[in-house]
Design an enzyme around this catalytic site. Structure first.
Site, PDB file in Angstrom:
ATOM      1  CB  ALA A 191      -0.927  -0.005   1.210  1.00 33.53           C
ATOM      2  CG  HIS A 192       1.859   2.632   3.065  1.00 34.63           C
ATOM      3  ND1 HIS A 192       0.928   3.638   2.997  1.00 34.63           N
ATOM      4  CD2 HIS A 192       1.357   1.740   3.953  1.00 34.63           C
ATOM      5  CE1 HIS A 192      -0.083   3.369   3.798  1.00 34.63           C
ATOM      6  NE2 HIS A 192       0.156   2.218   4.390  1.00 34.63           N
ATOM      7  CG  ASP A 239       0.564  -7.146   7.205  1.00 34.49           C
ATOM      8  OD1 ASP A 239      -0.440  -7.892   7.272  1.00 34.49           O
ATOM      9  OD2 ASP A 239       0.923  -6.606   6.151  1.00 34.49           O
TER      10      ASP A 239
END
Length: 164
Positions: free
Chosen positions: A36-37, A150
């Site tokens: 995502a980043h 995560d």
């Protein structure tokens, strides 16, 4: 018990000079992952094959500040935690883009390994070995006050020794 929310001083966002790398020595090759980043590429740093994580800057001032903070925390964590079951940190740079350089493990992710095994099952002894390696890595992180947050097969890299 701590809430996990912490404020960082300006000094904590400075990169220790011993971990600074010169981006001129980086060669970015093919993309090997994306989150995502950030995007992760195979590349070279000097003469070493490495993984190069390029962190997206963000669009708004608030987003940029959050990503810079996340980058600083990740670099701080990687630079102080070393364990045989954790990827080896090589260095980072903040300009012209935020980059984190680590060793490249060519085995791929545990998820990919398990999918490629189908329809066969994972040998019990291999499964126990994977579980112990992951548990040892997590214990090392926890002993430094770090929670992974995560942990999943797609975020675990598999390393194979090639014996001729």
């Amino acid at each position: 018990m701590e809430s996990g929310v912490r404020f960082y001083s300006v000094d904590e966002f400075r990169l220790d000079p011993k971990w600074l790398i010169d981006p001129k020595h980086l060669f970015v090759g093919p993309q090997i992952g994306e989150g995502a980043h950030a995007k992760v590429y195979e590349g070279k740093y000097k003469n070493q094959t490495v993984a190069i994580k390029i962190v997206h800057k963000g669009e708004t001032a608030d987003d940029i500040a959050k990503r810079e903070g996340r980058f600083a925390r990740e670099v701080a964590m990687l630079s102080r935690v070393q364990h045989k079951n954790l990827v080896k940190f090589i260095g980072a740079c903040k300009e012209p883009v935020m980059v984190i350089v680590t060793e490249l493990l060519l085995g791929g992710t545990l998820r990919k390994y398990l999918l490629n095994m189908r329809p066969k099952c994972l040998d019990r002894h291999v499964a126990i070995g994977f579980a112990l390696d992951i548990a040892r890595a997590m214990e090392c992180l926890h002993s430094h006050g770090i929670i992974h947050r995560d942990l999943k097969p797609g975020n675990n890299l598999v390393y194979f020794l090639l014996i001729n």
